[in-house]
Scaffold this motif. Sequence first.
Motif, PDB file in Angstrom:
ATOM      1  N   GLU A  39       0.871  -1.173   0.000  1.00  0.00           N
ATOM      2  CA  GLU A  39       0.000   0.000   0.000  1.00  0.00           C
ATOM      3  C   GLU A  39       0.913   1.229   0.000  1.00  0.00           C
ATOM      4  OE1 GLU A  39      -3.392   0.880   0.547  1.00  0.00           O
ATOM      5  OE2 GLU A  39      -4.092  -1.168   0.298  1.00  0.00           O
ATOM      6  N   ASN A  40       0.486   2.289  -0.641  1.00  0.00           N
ATOM      7  CA  ASN A  40       1.259   3.531  -0.621  1.00  0.00           C
ATOM      8  C   ASN A  40       0.958   4.266   0.681  1.00  0.00           C
ATOM      9  OD1 ASN A  40       2.361   6.081  -0.953  1.00  0.00           O
ATOM     10  ND2 ASN A  40       1.936   6.124  -3.146  1.00  0.00           N
ATOM     11  N   PRO A  41       1.939   4.356   1.588  1.00  0.00           N
ATOM     12  CA  PRO A  41       1.687   4.999   2.881  1.00  0.00           C
ATOM     13  C   PRO A  41       1.440   6.506   2.776  1.00  0.00           C
ATOM     14  CG  PRO A  41       4.017   4.515   2.635  1.00  0.00           C
ATOM     15  CD  PRO A  41       3.322   3.907   1.449  1.00  0.00           C
ATOM     16  N   ASP A  42       1.733   7.098   1.618  1.00  0.00           N
ATOM     17  CA  ASP A  42       1.531   8.536   1.425  1.00  0.00           C
ATOM     18  C   ASP A  42       0.108   8.873   0.987  1.00  0.00           C
ATOM     19  OD1 ASP A  42       4.271   8.821   1.970  1.00  0.00           O
ATOM     20  OD2 ASP A  42       4.780   8.585  -0.152  1.00  0.00           O
ATOM     21  N   LEU A  43      -0.719   7.843   0.771  1.00  0.00           N
ATOM     22  CA  LEU A  43      -2.092   8.029   0.298  1.00  0.00           C
ATOM     23  C   LEU A  43      -3.065   7.391   1.280  1.00  0.00           C
ATOM     24  CD1 LEU A  43      -1.582   7.018  -3.447  1.00  0.00           C
ATOM     25  CD2 LEU A  43      -1.862   9.338  -2.564  1.00  0.00           C
ATOM     26  N   PRO A  44      -4.345   7.805   1.241  1.00  0.00           N
ATOM     27  CA  PRO A  44      -5.345   7.109   2.058  1.00  0.00           C
ATOM     28  C   PRO A  44      -5.381   5.622   1.682  1.00  0.00           C
ATOM     29  CG  PRO A  44      -6.252   9.155   1.183  1.00  0.00           C
ATOM     30  CD  PRO A  44      -4.910   8.949   0.523  1.00  0.00           C
ATOM     31  N   LYS A  45      -5.684   4.769   2.661  1.00  0.00           N
ATOM     32  CA  LYS A  45      -5.696   3.318   2.436  1.00  0.00           C
ATOM     33  C   LYS A  45      -6.581   2.974   1.243  1.00  0.00           C
ATOM     34  CE  LYS A  45      -6.316  -1.076   4.817  1.00  0.00           C
ATOM     35  NZ  LYS A  45      -5.218  -1.706   4.122  1.00  0.00           N
ATOM     36  N   GLY A  46      -6.022   2.152   0.343  1.00  0.00           N
ATOM     37  CA  GLY A  46      -6.764   1.702  -0.823  1.00  0.00           C
ATOM     38  C   GLY A  46      -6.663   2.609  -2.032  1.00  0.00           C
ATOM     39  N   ASP A  47      -5.978   3.747  -1.909  1.00  0.00           N
ATOM     40  CA  ASP A  47      -5.897   4.695  -3.027  1.00  0.00           C
ATOM     41  C   ASP A  47      -4.674   4.512  -3.919  1.00  0.00           C
ATOM     42  OD1 ASP A  47      -8.276   5.806  -2.259  1.00  0.00           O
ATOM     43  OD2 ASP A  47      -7.444   7.730  -1.633  1.00  0.00           O
ATOM     44  N   GLY A  48      -3.764   3.614  -3.542  1.00  0.00           N
ATOM     45  CA  GLY A  48      -2.588   3.429  -4.383  1.00  0.00           C
ATOM     46  C   GLY A  48      -1.615   2.432  -3.797  1.00  0.00           C
ATOM     47  N   ARG A  49      -0.558   2.204  -4.549  1.00  0.00           N
ATOM     48  CA  ARG A  49       0.470   1.264  -4.131  1.00  0.00           C
ATOM     49  C   ARG A  49       1.836   1.796  -4.532  1.00  0.00           C
ATOM     50  NH1 ARG A  49      -1.476  -3.227  -8.525  1.00  0.00           N
ATOM     51  NH2 ARG A  49      -0.705  -2.148 -10.369  1.00  0.00           N
ATOM     52  N   LYS A  50       2.854   1.222  -3.899  1.00  0.00           N
ATOM     53  CA  LYS A  50       4.244   1.462  -4.292  1.00  0.00           C
ATOM     54  C   LYS A  50       4.805   0.128  -4.729  1.00  0.00           C
ATOM     55  CE  LYS A  50       5.533   5.626  -2.055  1.00  0.00           C
ATOM     56  NZ  LYS A  50       6.657   6.489  -2.113  1.00  0.00           N
ATOM     57  N   CYS A  51       5.526   0.162  -5.852  1.00  0.00           N
ATOM     58  CA  CYS A  51       6.084  -1.064  -6.412  1.00  0.00           C
ATOM     59  C   CYS A  51       7.571  -0.884  -6.654  1.00  0.00           C
ATOM     60  CB  CYS A  51       5.402  -1.388  -7.749  1.00  0.00           C
ATOM     61  SG  CYS A  51       3.624  -1.619  -7.637  1.00  0.00           S
TER      62      CYS A  51
END
Length: 165
Positions: A39-51
Amino acid sequence: MKIVNQININTSIDKVWEILSGNFSEISSWTSAVVVSTENPDLPKGDGRKCELPDGAIASETLVNVDSGQHTFSYEVKLSSMPFFVRSMINTWKVEPVANGQSRVSFEIGVTLLPIFAQIMGVLMKRQFNKLAKVVLEELKVFSETGKVHPRKEEQIKLNIAKAA
């Protein structure tokens, strides 16, 4: 520039949709195109990912559209090593039912380049993105149909375990 690839998968639309959308941040569990995803910790939960990609680059992916009824979603991609001439990149996935319980998955990569670079780099980038899309779709097909990762992903997992040891 748009690059569109499709594949038919011998499983239900719901199963494929769950893998792609329901488990959005877990893409690294089935494709070798992504080493680690969270999960992208810089976004609200469920709004993105980091790969983390195989070359070490980090892709920050932010969902811009999700339509569960139409089984489609899009996300903007920002790479840590994004070339200056790439203005934007948006990927769109669509899952459609096909006869006999099959699904058709479409993966569209939309890239906007600075105009002069579109002519210079367009052909090379299309070739590279087509190759990437074919790998991802092939690995999705294997995972969706069997519940097991493709041999490429299996090899990547073994290499990562060996590196960590």
